[in-house]
Motif scaffolding. Structure first.
Motif, PDB file in Angstrom:
ATOM      1  N   PHE A   1       0.826  -1.212   0.000  1.00 22.30           N
ATOM      2  CA  PHE A   1       0.000   0.000   0.000  1.00 22.30           C
ATOM      3  C   PHE A   1       0.862   1.265   0.000  1.00 22.30           C
ATOM      4  N   ASP A   2       2.009   1.228   0.676  1.00 20.98           N
ATOM      5  CA  ASP A   2       2.921   2.381   0.620  1.00 20.98           C
ATOM      6  C   ASP A   2       3.400   2.619  -0.807  1.00 20.98           C
ATOM      7  N   SER A   3       3.778   1.521  -1.487  1.00 22.69           N
ATOM      8  CA  SER A   3       4.251   1.627  -2.871  1.00 22.69           C
ATOM      9  C   SER A   3       3.137   2.110  -3.782  1.00 22.69           C
ATOM     10  N   TYR A   4       1.924   1.604  -3.543  1.00 26.41           N
ATOM     11  CA  TYR A   4       0.792   2.018  -4.364  1.00 26.41           C
ATOM     12  C   TYR A   4       0.535   3.514  -4.212  1.00 26.41           C
ATOM     13  N   ARG A   5       0.652   4.030  -2.980  1.00 25.74           N
ATOM     14  CA  ARG A   5       0.464   5.475  -2.776  1.00 25.74           C
ATOM     15  C   ARG A   5       1.497   6.268  -3.571  1.00 25.74           C
ATOM     16  N   THR A   6       2.729   5.749  -3.609  1.00 23.15           N
ATOM     17  CA  THR A   6       3.784   6.420  -4.370  1.00 23.15           C
ATOM     18  C   THR A   6       3.417   6.480  -5.849  1.00 23.15           C
ATOM     19  N   LEU A   7       2.924   5.368  -6.370  1.00 25.52           N
ATOM     20  CA  LEU A   7       2.550   5.311  -7.785  1.00 25.52           C
ATOM     21  C   LEU A   7       1.373   6.232  -8.088  1.00 25.52           C
ATOM     22  N   VAL A   8       0.380   6.243  -7.207  1.00 25.58           N
ATOM     23  CA  VAL A   8      -0.789   7.106  -7.415  1.00 25.58           C
ATOM     24  C   VAL A   8      -0.358   8.573  -7.483  1.00 25.58           C
ATOM     25  N   ALA A   9       0.600   8.947  -6.635  1.00 28.82           N
ATOM     26  CA  ALA A   9       1.055  10.344  -6.604  1.00 28.82           C
ATOM     27  C   ALA A   9       1.810  10.717  -7.870  1.00 28.82           C
ATOM     28  N   LYS A  10       2.469   9.748  -8.495  1.00 29.21           N
ATOM     29  CA  LYS A  10       3.344  10.052  -9.634  1.00 29.21           C
ATOM     30  C   LYS A  10       2.678   9.852 -10.989  1.00 29.21           C
ATOM     31  N   ARG A  11       1.661   8.997 -11.060  1.00 30.25           N
ATOM     32  CA  ARG A  11       1.094   8.676 -12.377  1.00 30.25           C
ATOM     33  C   ARG A  11      -0.013   9.655 -12.729  1.00 30.25           C
ATOM     34  N   PRO A  12      -0.113  10.043 -14.004  1.00 35.58           N
ATOM     35  CA  PRO A  12      -1.190  10.956 -14.404  1.00 35.58           C
ATOM     36  C   PRO A  12      -2.577  10.326 -14.251  1.00 35.58           C
ATOM     37  N   LEU A  13      -2.657   8.997 -14.458  1.00 37.11           N
ATOM     38  CA  LEU A  13      -3.911   8.280 -14.251  1.00 37.11           C
ATOM     39  C   LEU A  13      -3.711   7.299 -13.091  1.00 37.11           C
ATOM     40  N   THR A  14      -4.613   7.329 -12.147  1.00 35.33           N
ATOM     41  CA  THR A  14      -4.506   6.429 -10.990  1.00 35.33           C
ATOM     42  C   THR A  14      -4.544   4.982 -11.457  1.00 35.33           C
ATOM     43  N   PRO A  15      -3.519   4.173 -11.138  1.00 38.32           N
ATOM     44  CA  PRO A  15      -3.550   2.764 -11.533  1.00 38.32           C
ATOM     45  C   PRO A  15      -4.512   1.961 -10.655  1.00 38.32           C
ATOM     46  N   ILE A  16      -4.841   0.770 -11.115  1.00 41.52           N
ATOM     47  CA  ILE A  16      -5.727  -0.135 -10.372  1.00 41.52           C
ATOM     48  C   ILE A  16      -4.869  -1.124  -9.589  1.00 41.52           C
ATOM     49  N   LEU A  17      -5.150  -1.267  -8.307  1.00 39.76           N
ATOM     50  CA  LEU A  17      -4.470  -2.262  -7.469  1.00 39.76           C
ATOM     51  C   LEU A  17      -5.338  -3.514  -7.453  1.00 39.76           C
ATOM     52  N   LEU A  18      -4.798  -4.615  -7.973  1.00 37.96           N
ATOM     53  CA  LEU A  18      -5.585  -5.844  -8.126  1.00 37.96           C
ATOM     54  C   LEU A  18      -5.090  -6.929  -7.173  1.00 37.96           C
ATOM     55  N   PHE A  19      -5.982  -7.370  -6.282  1.00 39.51           N
ATOM     56  CA  PHE A  19      -5.753  -8.569  -5.482  1.00 39.51           C
ATOM     57  C   PHE A  19      -6.507  -9.703  -6.168  1.00 39.51           C
ATOM     58  N   ASN A  20      -5.802 -10.448  -7.019  1.00 42.45           N
ATOM     59  CA  ASN A  20      -6.446 -11.502  -7.785  1.00 42.45           C
ATOM     60  C   ASN A  20      -6.475 -12.799  -6.966  1.00 42.45           C
ATOM     61  N   GLU A  21      -7.614 -13.500  -7.039  1.00 43.90           N
ATOM     62  CA  GLU A  21      -7.790 -14.738  -6.265  1.00 43.90           C
ATOM     63  C   GLU A  21      -7.413 -14.481  -4.805  1.00 43.90           C
ATOM     64  N   ALA A  22      -8.121 -13.543  -4.221  1.00 41.77           N
ATOM     65  CA  ALA A  22      -7.754 -13.025  -2.902  1.00 41.77           C
ATOM     66  C   ALA A  22      -8.347 -13.832  -1.756  1.00 41.77           C
ATOM     67  N   ASP A  23      -8.839 -15.039  -2.036  1.00 43.65           N
ATOM     68  CA  ASP A  23      -9.470 -15.846  -0.998  1.00 43.65           C
ATOM     69  C   ASP A  23      -8.598 -15.982   0.246  1.00 43.65           C
ATOM     70  N   ALA A  24      -7.280 -16.092   0.021  1.00 40.43           N
ATOM     71  CA  ALA A  24      -6.371 -16.398   1.124  1.00 40.43           C
ATOM     72  C   ALA A  24      -6.188 -15.236   2.094  1.00 40.43           C
ATOM     73  N   ILE A  25      -6.564 -14.021   1.704  1.00 42.12           N
ATOM     74  CA  ILE A  25      -6.308 -12.889   2.607  1.00 42.12           C
ATOM     75  C   ILE A  25      -7.566 -12.112   2.986  1.00 42.12           C
ATOM     76  N   ILE A  26      -8.721 -12.419   2.385  1.00 41.03           N
ATOM     77  CA  ILE A  26      -9.945 -11.716   2.789  1.00 41.03           C
ATOM     78  C   ILE A  26     -11.000 -12.702   3.286  1.00 41.03           C
TER      79      ILE A  26
END
Length: 552
Positions: A389-414
């Protein structure tokens, strides 16, 4: 004449190659064989600009395309030829190598070949295969081109002198990019230029920040004197890369290690700042970031209600709507992050839906590798998920378009929390969930998760997902649409028969279509298509009743 034109119009590349193969078997390449296949070699000559001999050789390679180590002698038995009879085809092989219809490797002291999957995909679609452009590239496309070249080198399918000239050509052809222009302006030696491109490629495409001069440079500098020259120039400091402060040796346990080198912060800032994800924390590597323009378009079919929900989500994520909605939410005092859960059975299109939304909205996609997040060391998993999430915040701040953070097949953590967490593993799982729940509350971006097991979803997560879209097995009409999309040659009645007989998901139907296509390439397209598809359908699902117990 008109009849011949109509015949050519109905012919496909696969059919022409298959007919050549049919007549080539046991032909000994004698003159009657070339007369029999003249219509088909002429057709290939028109489409691919190949001679009759080159068309025959291409057909032979396609027939063996499942192998990554095809040898020229493999064709001898099929043709019933002496090797001396086949020598006349070697010039044709050279032409196919030059066109990159096939790749040649001499790595293991034996010459062998393979066909690129892109070529097979093109002829399967009855399209003429063309090499990717190398002029007017974007920075992402530039590094994709470099990745291709270094993969060929790794496979022994490109000679050193070809690599050198092609890298320099690509740089010279793309001086509209600051990376190419500034690198050429340094007037480095060819060796230094090639080394810098290789190290930048490793960082951008592989997420690998350093190289070992013992293990990583043998392929790009295969001659001993070249390798020694490059190594000495680095160690002794007279390399142009060292003088310009672009590379530096690494430290290990506080001691200098001149066997390991990496790009400096100056190099990253000066040459790679446009690729802002380079500066993100190591937990998100470049291989986990899918550029929106690299996603292949794909038609997806949904039940009406799901199609409406997916369309609404896509409309929201178009940037003009996304920014307006966030501004209004902020003004009203609401959270501005968007969270979405796609849930349902495997093969129903959840992951592909996320990819297509990313492509159509121009948003890059960051895939979280859950297996890499979890660590056997106590405390590391929690640190890793925090870093995501820290890295994602860095990317959101730098990219002109907010990227999508994907937790694919997230059964194991949610999944559901462990109410009485006694073991270290259970405590770790609960800690990870606490961190994700907190981050979802303060999210400034877009998070999408997919799961096959919605019944196990913890209630705390259910409340925090703003959008929840259920992907059920496709209806009869949807299955018919998928069959038509995957195999356009099917008749309407055949489409209905298959859709009614097998309640498959889109992923299963795609598997069957691919299986059928592969068999058609390998063995020809003769026979009743419906009978063959029924056979593939019956083998798509495991017969679990016949599977005995494994183990003790």
């Amino acid at each position: 004449m008109e009849t011949k034109k109509r015949q050519r119009a109905t012919l496909t590349l696969i059919e022409a190659l298959d007919k050549i193969l049919e007549h080539a078997k046991g032909s000994q390449l004698k003159a009657p064989f070339y007369r029999k296949v003249k219509r088909y070699t002429n057709y290939i000559a028109e489409r691919l600009e190949l001679s009759p001999e080159e068309s025959v050789v291409l057909a032979l390679f396609v027939n063996n395309s499942q192998s990554r180590a095809i040898q020229f002698s493999d064709f001898q038995g099929y043709l019933d030829c002496r090797m001396t009879q086949m020598f006349g085809l070697l010039n044709a092989v050279d032409t196919l190598v030059e066109r990159e219809y096939i790749y040649r490797s001499t790595r293991h002291k034996e010459v062998h070949y393979r066909m690129p999957s892109e070529f097979i995909d093109a002829i399967r679609r009855d399209e003429v295969y063309t090499l990717p452009a190398t002029i007017g590239l974007t920075l992402v496309e530039l590094f994709s081109a470099f990745k291709h070249l270094f993969e060929l080198i790794d496979n022994g399918e490109l000679e050193w002198y070809d690599l050198k000239s092609r890298v320099m050509d690509i740089l010279a052809e793309n001086t509209q990019l600051a990376f190419c222009r500034d690198l050429l302006d340094l007037e480095l030696s060819t060796y230094d230029t090639l080394l810098f491109v290789f190290m930048a490629h490793r960082l951008v495409n592989l997420g690998d920040a350093q190289i070992s001069i013992r293990h990583d440079l043998d392929d790009i500098f295969p001659e001993t004197y070249e390798l020694v020259s490059v190594v000495n120039s680095l160690k002794q400091g007279y390399s142009g890369l060292v003088k310009h402060g672009l590379v530096a040796f690494c430290f290990e346990d506080g001691f200098a290690n001149k066997e390991e080198w990496s790009l400096t912060a100056l190099a990253k800032q000066s040459f790679l700042s446009e690729l802002s994800y380079i500066d993100a924390a190591d937990i998100i590597k470049s291989k986990d970031i899918i550029q929106s323009e690299s996603i292949n378009p794909k038609t997806l079919y949904y039940p009406l209600e799901v199609e409406e929900q997916v369309s609404n989500l896509e409309r929201l994520l178009r940037d003009e709507n996304y920014q307006a909605v966030r501004a209004r939410l902020r003004a009203e005092g609401y959270r501005t992050g968007f969270t979405c859960l796609l849930y349902g059975q495997p093969g129903t299109g959840k992951t592909e839906t996320v990819l297509q939304i990313a492509r159509r909205t121009g948003r890059d996609l960051i895939q979280v590798n859950i297996s890499e997040i979890k660590s056997k060391w106590v405390g590391e998993s929690e640190q890793n998920i925090k870093k995501v999430f820290d890295s994602y915040r860095t990317l959101v701040a730098k990219r002109p378009l907010t990227p999508i953070l994907l937790f694919n097949e997230a059964d194991a953590i949610i999944n559901m929390r462990q109410e009485q967490a006694n073991s270290a593993v259970d405590k770790m799982e609960n800690s990870i969930q606490d961190i994700i729940l907190q981050e979802m509350e303060s999210l400034e971006g877009i998070l999408i998760a997919t799961t096959n097991l919605a019944s196990n979803l913890d209630k705390a997560f259910e409340r925090r997902f703003l959008y929840k879209i259920e992907f059920s097995k496709p209806t009869l009409e949807t299955r018919m649409a998928i069959w038509r999309e995957m195999l356009p040659s099917l008749q309407k009645a055949e489409v209905r028969e298959l859709a009614e007989a097998y309640p498959f998901t889109g992923g299963q139907i795609e598997n069957i279509a691919r299986h059928y296509t592969i068999d058609s390439i390998l063995y020809g397209a003769d026979g009743d298509i419906l009978t063959r598809l029924h056979k593939h359908c019956r083998t798509e699902v495991l017969n679990r009743k016949s599977m005995g117990r494994i183990g003790f």
